[in-house]
Design a protein around this motif. Structure first.
Motif, mmCIF file in Angstrom:
data_model
loop_
_atom_site.group_PDB
_atom_site.id
_atom_site.type_symbol
_atom_site.label_atom_id
_atom_site.label_comp_id
_atom_site.label_asym_id
_atom_site.label_seq_id
_atom_site.Cartn_x
_atom_site.Cartn_y
_atom_site.Cartn_z
ATOM 1 N N ILE A 183 0.578 -1.202 0.221
ATOM 2 C CA ILE A 183 -0.582 -0.191 -0.115
ATOM 3 C C ILE A 183 1.334 1.139 0.035
ATOM 4 O O ILE A 183 0.601 2.367 -1.059
ATOM 5 C CB ILE A 183 -0.389 0.118 1.744
ATOM 6 C CG1 ILE A 183 -1.846 -1.542 1.154
ATOM 7 C CG2 ILE A 183 -1.691 1.217 0.847
ATOM 8 C CD1 ILE A 183 -2.469 -1.414 1.851
ATOM 9 N N ALA A 184 1.872 1.634 0.827
ATOM 10 C CA ALA A 184 3.106 2.324 0.699
ATOM 11 C C ALA A 184 3.589 2.692 -0.660
ATOM 12 O O ALA A 184 3.469 3.820 -1.024
ATOM 13 C CB ALA A 184 4.091 2.196 2.126
ATOM 14 N N LYS A 185 3.582 1.719 -1.243
ATOM 15 C CA LYS A 185 4.165 1.695 -2.582
ATOM 16 C C LYS A 185 3.253 2.439 -3.215
ATOM 17 O O LYS A 185 3.724 3.361 -4.141
ATOM 18 C CB LYS A 185 4.803 0.881 -3.378
ATOM 19 C CG LYS A 185 5.058 0.811 -4.347
ATOM 20 C CD LYS A 185 6.185 -0.430 -4.695
ATOM 21 C CE LYS A 185 5.573 -1.580 -5.124
ATOM 22 N NZ LYS A 185 6.213 -2.756 -5.417
ATOM 23 N N GLY A 186 1.960 2.468 -2.959
ATOM 24 C CA GLY A 186 0.908 2.569 -4.225
ATOM 25 C C GLY A 186 0.427 3.786 -3.690
ATOM 26 O O GLY A 186 -0.391 4.688 -4.930
ATOM 27 N N LYS A 190 2.822 4.655 3.886
ATOM 28 C CA LYS A 190 2.255 3.095 4.974
ATOM 29 C C LYS A 190 1.307 3.983 5.955
ATOM 30 O O LYS A 190 1.155 4.906 6.727
ATOM 31 C CB LYS A 190 3.413 3.029 6.156
ATOM 32 C CG LYS A 190 4.776 2.431 5.634
ATOM 33 C CD LYS A 190 5.442 1.295 6.656
ATOM 34 C CE LYS A 190 7.230 1.031 5.850
ATOM 35 N NZ LYS A 190 7.301 0.674 6.603
ATOM 36 N N PRO A 191 0.403 2.632 5.671
ATOM 37 C CA PRO A 191 -0.663 2.892 6.906
ATOM 38 C C PRO A 191 -1.148 2.431 7.137
ATOM 39 O O PRO A 191 0.377 1.782 7.902
ATOM 40 C CB PRO A 191 -1.827 2.034 5.353
ATOM 41 C CG PRO A 191 -0.745 1.439 5.112
ATOM 42 C CD PRO A 191 0.665 1.547 4.948
ATOM 43 N N GLN A 192 -1.637 2.511 8.792
ATOM 44 C CA GLN A 192 -1.807 1.796 9.661
ATOM 45 C C GLN A 192 -2.793 0.474 9.459
ATOM 46 O O GLN A 192 -4.358 1.227 8.608
ATOM 47 C CB GLN A 192 -2.717 2.333 10.904
ATOM 48 C CG GLN A 192 -2.077 3.543 11.401
ATOM 49 C CD GLN A 192 -1.042 3.553 12.321
ATOM 50 O OE1 GLN A 192 -0.847 2.842 13.035
ATOM 51 N NE2 GLN A 192 1.028 3.812 11.845
ATOM 52 N N VAL A 204 -8.556 -0.091 6.644
ATOM 53 C CA VAL A 204 -6.691 0.987 6.527
ATOM 54 C C VAL A 204 -7.275 1.679 6.685
ATOM 55 O O VAL A 204 -7.832 2.900 6.043
ATOM 56 C CB VAL A 204 -6.956 0.784 4.902
ATOM 57 C CG1 VAL A 204 -5.443 1.199 4.711
ATOM 58 C CG2 VAL A 204 -6.856 -0.728 4.619
ATOM 59 N N TYR A 205 -6.691 2.707 7.486
ATOM 60 C CA TYR A 205 -6.373 3.758 7.766
ATOM 61 C C TYR A 205 -5.003 4.379 7.202
ATOM 62 O O TYR A 205 -4.098 4.181 7.388
ATOM 63 C CB TYR A 205 -6.048 4.166 9.506
ATOM 64 C CG TYR A 205 -7.007 3.474 10.198
ATOM 65 C CD1 TYR A 205 -7.621 4.801 11.092
ATOM 66 C CD2 TYR A 205 -7.934 2.998 10.853
ATOM 67 C CE1 TYR A 205 -9.142 4.697 12.358
ATOM 68 C CE2 TYR A 205 -8.964 2.892 11.395
ATOM 69 C CZ TYR A 205 -9.672 3.013 12.040
ATOM 70 O OH TYR A 205 -10.473 3.226 12.582
ATOM 71 N N ILE A 206 -5.697 5.756 6.495
ATOM 72 C CA ILE A 206 -4.026 6.334 5.769
ATOM 73 C C ILE A 206 -4.717 7.691 6.515
ATOM 74 O O ILE A 206 -5.465 8.442 6.457
ATOM 75 C CB ILE A 206 -5.135 6.188 4.372
ATOM 76 C CG1 ILE A 206 -5.177 5.188 3.769
ATOM 77 C CG2 ILE A 206 -4.404 7.477 3.277
ATOM 78 C CD1 ILE A 206 -5.130 4.543 1.993
ATOM 79 N N CYS A 207 -3.302 8.234 6.869
ATOM 80 C CA CYS A 207 -2.994 9.976 7.079
ATOM 81 C C CYS A 207 -2.607 10.822 5.952
ATOM 82 O O CYS A 207 -2.389 10.402 4.786
ATOM 83 C CB CYS A 207 -2.127 9.825 7.826
ATOM 84 S SG CYS A 207 -3.013 9.156 9.445
ATOM 85 N N THR A 214 -2.199 16.034 0.365
ATOM 86 C CA THR A 214 -0.538 14.917 0.577
ATOM 87 C C THR A 214 -1.119 13.789 1.692
ATOM 88 O O THR A 214 -1.698 13.650 2.418
ATOM 89 C CB THR A 214 0.323 16.100 0.758
ATOM 90 O OG1 THR A 214 0.627 17.002 -0.174
ATOM 91 C CG2 THR A 214 1.668 15.216 0.851
ATOM 92 N N THR A 215 -1.057 12.529 1.193
ATOM 93 C CA THR A 215 -0.690 11.308 1.927
ATOM 94 C C THR A 215 0.781 12.057 2.675
ATOM 95 O O THR A 215 1.768 12.337 2.477
ATOM 96 C CB THR A 215 -0.307 10.051 1.635
ATOM 97 O OG1 THR A 215 1.052 10.228 0.795
ATOM 98 C CG2 THR A 215 -1.487 9.880 0.476
ATOM 99 N N ILE A 216 0.280 11.312 4.244
ATOM 100 C CA ILE A 216 2.140 12.077 5.269
ATOM 101 C C ILE A 216 1.743 10.510 5.848
ATOM 102 O O ILE A 216 1.409 9.698 6.040
ATOM 103 C CB ILE A 216 0.873 12.258 5.974
ATOM 104 C CG1 ILE A 216 0.247 12.806 7.023
ATOM 105 C CG2 ILE A 216 1.626 13.800 5.527
ATOM 106 C CD1 ILE A 216 0.288 13.633 7.711
ATOM 107 N N GLU A 217 3.019 10.304 5.902
ATOM 108 C CA GLU A 217 3.098 9.523 8.003
ATOM 109 C C GLU A 217 2.118 9.205 8.936
ATOM 110 O O GLU A 217 2.368 10.309 9.190
ATOM 111 C CB GLU A 217 4.322 9.119 8.332
ATOM 112 C CG GLU A 217 5.427 8.481 6.570
ATOM 113 C CD GLU A 217 5.237 7.688 6.215
ATOM 114 O OE1 GLU A 217 4.741 6.651 6.659
ATOM 115 O OE2 GLU A 217 5.790 7.118 5.406
#
Length: 263
Positions: A183-186, A190-192, A204-207, A214-217
């Motif tokens: 998922i992180a590669k896509g 990285k998700p939770q 799946v939790y995406i920040c 913008t996706t963030i850690e």
């Protein structure tokens, strides 16, 4: 990962009920409006649920509208502050679903409700708006529009996982690390991952940053408990029942007296 990067194509499938691609891309600019910038939160959790796992742990039913459920569904878009507390119920404001008319096809596809009894999703959308949407600084249309744009264009997790050899299977185990890395590669961060008691991938939790561009850690591990290896069960269509809504008990207790004659 900047979601508006030119490296990622943002093409919209044709639909008379949704907005044209050019308008959709321009519409993303609303996220930097004063209302969203001034709202009192720091980042978003974008939560997606895998229906295969939901049906393994709870009774599930086909929605009364939309297509067959076979992909990740939107659970919520949650404004969260840096102390890792999700802001909820900030305004006493009802959801007027007529304002979402031209989003309905996409809501029924990506945000349907498989809870029993079978329903059209309205109650879930109203609850999500009241709980989370009112804290974003966005109006109801733009709150749901934002989540749908993210899900439709960016976060096609099922395809991302399949492209990395991770497909729904009732007996196959996958390492939690491999799922997170795929998922992180896509998506660029990285998700939770939240699992159920059977160690099946559930949510799946995406920040995302405050502008949802913008996706963030994720600032902190949410502490979800998953085994080193977990299951990714397929959506079992036979478990998706068709049910009638529950009627009011007083109504059901009334005796129905049929006429002697219909003439």
């Amino acid at each position: 990962m900047m979601l508006m990067s030119s490296s990622r194509k943002m093409t919209m499938k044709s639909s008379s009920s949704f907005v044209p691609t050019a308008v959709l891309l321009f519409g993303m600019l609303f996220l930097t409006s004063p209302l969203s910038v001034l709202a009192d939160f720091d980042f978003y959790y974008f939560v997606l649920m895998w229906p295969g796992t939901y049906c393994e742990q709870s009774k599930c039913c086909h929605p009364t509208t939309g297509n067959r459920v076979q992909d990740f569904l939107i659970r919520s878009l949650q404004p969260t502050n840096i102390s890792y507390e999700t802001d909820t119920k900030c305004r006493s404001e009802s959801l007027y679903t007529n304002k979402l008319d031209n989003l309905m096809d996409y809501l029924n596809t990506y945000w349907s409700n498989i809870k029993c009894p079978s329903n059209n999703g309205m109650s879930a959308w109203k609850s999500t708006w009241k709980t989370y949407g009112t804290c974003t600084g966005l109006d109801e249309y733009n709150y749901f529009y934002t989540a749908l744009v993210l899900r439709h264009h960016i976060f096609d997790l099922l395809s991302i996982l399949k492209n990395n050899g991770i497909t729904p299977d009732i007996s196959q185990e996958y390492s939690l690390t491999s799922i997170k890395e795929a998922i992180a590669k896509g998506i660029g961060a990285k998700p939770q991952i939240k699992c159920n008691s059977k160690n099946q991938l559930y949510e799946v939790y995406i920040c995302l940053d405050k502008a949802a561009l913008t996706t963030i850690e994720c600032p902190e591990d949410l502490g979800f408990t998953c085994a080193t290896d977990i299951y990714f069960p397929p959506v079992n269509q036979t478990k998706l029942n068709h049910t009638m809504p529950n009627f009011d008990k007083d109504f059901m207790a009334r005796k129905i007296i049929m006429p002697i004659s219909l003439e």
